[in-house]
Design an enzyme around this catalytic site. Structure first.
Site, PDB file in Angstrom:
ATOM      1  N   LYS A   1      48.583  37.714  41.626  1.00  0.00           N
ATOM      2  CA  LYS A   1      47.966  38.660  40.275  1.00  0.00           C
ATOM      3  C   LYS A   1      46.868  39.355  40.939  1.00  0.00           C
ATOM      4  CE  LYS A   1      45.650  37.554  35.826  1.00  0.00           C
ATOM      5  NZ  LYS A   1      45.203  36.621  35.060  1.00  0.00           N
TER       6      LYS A   1
ATOM      7  N   ASP B   1      39.133  41.556  33.878  1.00  0.00           N
ATOM      8  CA  ASP B   1      39.840  41.234  32.595  1.00  0.00           C
ATOM      9  C   ASP B   1      38.722  41.027  31.131  1.00  0.00           C
ATOM     10  OD1 ASP B   1      41.649  40.517  30.789  1.00  0.00           O
ATOM     11  OD2 ASP B   1      41.928  38.345  31.511  1.00  0.00           O
TER      12      ASP B   1
ATOM     13  N   LYS C   1      37.549  38.867  25.014  1.00  0.00           N
ATOM     14  CA  LYS C   1      36.968  37.708  25.382  1.00  0.00           C
ATOM     15  C   LYS C   1      35.469  37.652  24.947  1.00  0.00           C
ATOM     16  CE  LYS C   1      39.281  37.230  29.954  1.00  0.00           C
ATOM     17  NZ  LYS C   1      40.185  35.970  29.437  1.00  0.00           N
TER      18      LYS C   1
ATOM     19  N   ASP D   1      39.486  37.644  38.527  1.00  0.00           N
ATOM     20  CA  ASP D   1      40.942  37.424  38.145  1.00  0.00           C
ATOM     21  C   ASP D   1      41.777  37.950  39.009  1.00  0.00           C
ATOM     22  OD1 ASP D   1      42.292  36.396  36.156  1.00  0.00           O
ATOM     23  OD2 ASP D   1      42.499  37.951  34.916  1.00  0.00           O
TER      24      ASP D   1
ATOM     25  N   ASP E   1      45.014  39.155  26.031  1.00  0.00           N
ATOM     26  CA  ASP E   1      44.318  38.470  27.052  1.00  0.00           C
ATOM     27  C   ASP E   1      45.332  37.640  27.849  1.00  0.00           C
ATOM     28  OD1 ASP E   1      42.146  37.628  28.384  1.00  0.00           O
ATOM     29  OD2 ASP E   1      41.726  36.077  27.086  1.00  0.00           O
TER      30      ASP E   1
ATOM     31  N   GLU F   1      47.453  39.008  29.868  1.00  0.00           N
ATOM     32  CA  GLU F   1      47.815  40.210  30.380  1.00  0.00           C
ATOM     33  C   GLU F   1      48.366  39.701  32.069  1.00  0.00           C
ATOM     34  OE1 GLU F   1      44.787  39.171  32.838  1.00  0.00           O
ATOM     35  OE2 GLU F   1      45.061  39.090  30.619  1.00  0.00           O
TER      36      GLU F   1
ATOM     37  N   ARG G   1      50.440  37.396  33.230  1.00  0.00           N
ATOM     38  CA  ARG G   1      51.846  37.248  33.161  1.00  0.00           C
ATOM     39  C   ARG G   1      52.700  38.212  33.181  1.00  0.00           C
ATOM     40  NH1 ARG G   1      51.055  33.158  28.312  1.00  0.00           N
ATOM     41  NH2 ARG G   1      49.113  33.233  29.435  1.00  0.00           N
TER      42      ARG G   1
END
Length: 494
Positions: free
Chosen positions: A260, A265, A272, A283, A342, A344, A346
């Site tokens: 990833k 993010d 968030k 991230d 959020d 995202e 995956r």
């Protein structure tokens, strides 16, 4: 930097093991002759501690050619493990670094037991020397000078070539882990998807690997609607990065790593809170892990085919950003109802997994800072794992045990699959709810792995440390770099 000798010579510092046992080891007995029995006195007075990770410094005062000795407590032999050794040596090398030691040696055989041979100890010592002394790469104008260990000698009666090889492998593992740490620690305005792609290309060219970097137009042609949806709100272009290492003549048994690469993010429209957003530069820890593993693979050249795929973008808010209730189409053709922007990571990984399969991956391991749920379940020292293939998982587990990077398997039940498939408007939804959050994320990814043997590694809890520890400072840990590389090095062994 590394040397192997059979006897001690002149050194600034020498590292010696001390176990809790009734009789002093032969190594300490031999040294004690030069100290005229004073080491035994220090042991009896408990000024030389044998407790785990205790470090006792003794100056030779001219009695030997060595300036000072560092005695490392390891506790009882029956409870001695590679994890104990890593922690103890990590702390020791930090101590040497603080003392600005440039020439050190280790009495390698003093650390050997029935459980750990000299090759194990050499590998761990070289690896931990890099890990323990890693420093954050900062952007401060006032930079302090750093004194490096320039010469490290292993004193052992074992075969010098075998020990040198183990030292080299350990050093490469430690250095590549530090490379991953540096990537994760970089600020998001510096490490964009474009910069991450440039780093990957430099790595591939250095080690003569093939590579591809797909731009937005190529992604559109391939139907990578999941990654593109995450990128919709950004002014930074997305990248789908692939490194291809050919370790065999035939393109078979290909291991596919998918990391990833979300460089920042915000959560998107599922925004968030401030305290949850700070630190989200990390991230892309999965991407860093994959690139670190590829650095090791490039250096050591194992006879195994490997693909590394990194879907990369940031996830930000704008007038063009994707929204809850959107329905998107992934590269696989499966449609996804977006219930949470959020969730995202995956989505990006879904297209990354499909692309890895297109490039020929026969086995898949994805690595991601995917969910807060895995931290609630397993804490900050254990990586969550999920799989559709127990045989592949066992190989990953064995690699993690060798590197002391703990993983724990979480389940996928049919009812979990039903939850991610529960949508009135699409084939899947990307966020069925808070319950079993880590399991839902992994189950979602399994829909794209399909029948390809696959292991999912959620490093949200292990990718970073809130405080300094024996193997490094606060910040990025380089989680799973060494496990992924060890998996490749050992793949298929009985």
């Amino acid at each position: 930097m590394f040397q192997v000798q059979k006897e001690l010579a002149s050194h600034e510092a020498v590292i010696v093991a001390l176990f809790e046992e009734e009789e002093t080891s032969s190594f300490v007995q031999e040294l004690d002759k030069a100290f005229e029995g004073q080491l035994q006195v220090l042991l009896e007075e408990k000024e030389l501690s044998t407790k785990k990770k205790a470090i006792s410094k003794v100056h030779s005062l001219g009695k030997t050619e060595v300036k000072r000795y560092y005695f490392v407590g390891l506790g009882k032999k029956e409870s001695y493990t590679t994890e104990t050794l890593r922690s103890a040596l990590g702390k020791t090398f930090k101590t040497l670094q603080a003392a600005k030691v440039q020439d050190a040696a280790i009495l390698l055989d003093s650390f050997v037991t029935e459980k750990l041979d000299a090759i194990d100890v050499a590998h761990i010592a070289a690896e931990v020397q890099g890990l323990g002394t890693y420093e954050l790469q900062t952007y401060k104008s006032d930079k302090k000078d750093r004194v490096e260990l320039e010469k490290f000698t292993a004193i052992t009666a074992e075969d010098a070539q075998e020990i040198e090889a183990a030292l080299t492998v350990g050093y490469v593992h430690g250095r590549a882990t530090n490379s991953a740490r540096t990537l994760v620690n970089m600020p998001p305005n510096v490490l964009t998807a474009t910069k991450l792609a440039e780093y990957a290309v430099e790595l591939a060219e250095k080690y003569d690997m093939d590579y591809k970097v797909l731009e937005k137009e190529e992604m559109e042609e391939l139907g990578m609607g999941a990654l593109l949806a995450v990128n919709q709100g950004s002014v930074e272009p997305p990248k789908m990065i692939a490194l291809i290492y050919k370790g065999k003549e035939e393109w078979t048994d290909v291991i596919g790593f998918v990391g990833k690469g979300i460089t920042y993010d915000t959560g998107g429209y599922s925004l968030k809170p401030r305290e949850g957003m700070v630190g989200m530069k990390g991230d892309m820890g999965g991407a860093a892990a994959v690139l670190g593993a590829m650095e090791i693979i490039g250096e050591l050249r194992p006879e195994q085919n490997v693909i590394a795929v990194i879907p990369s973008t940031d996830n930000v808010v704008s007038g063009t950003a994707f929204k809850p209730d959107d329905v998107i189409t992934s590269m696989s053709g499966k449609t996804i109802e977006v219930l949470n922007t959020d969730a995202e990571g995956r989505l990006a990984l879904a297209d990354g997994i499909t692309y890895a399969k297109k490039l020929g991956a026969n086995y898949l391991i994805d690595v991601a800072t995917l969910t807060g749920g895995v931290i609630v379940a397993l804490g900050n020292h254990t990586t969550g794992a999920m799989t559709n293939n127990e045989e592949l998982f066992e190989q990953v587990l064995e690699a993690s045990m060798e590197t002391d990077e703990s993983i724990w398997q979480l389940p996928i039940f049919d009812r979990d699959k039903e939850r991610v498939r529960n949508s009135k408007f699409a084939d899947l939804n990307n966020s069925p709810g808070r319950e079993g959050h880590a399991v839902m994320a992994g189950t979602f990814l399994g829909e794209f792995a399909e029948d390809t043997p696959w292991v999912h590694l959620d490093i949200a809890g292990t990718s970073e440390s809130s405080g300094a520890h024996d193997l490094g400072p606060a910040g990025a840990t380089g989680a799973m770099v060494r496990t992924l590389a060890t998996l490749v090095e050992r793949f298929g062994e009985e």
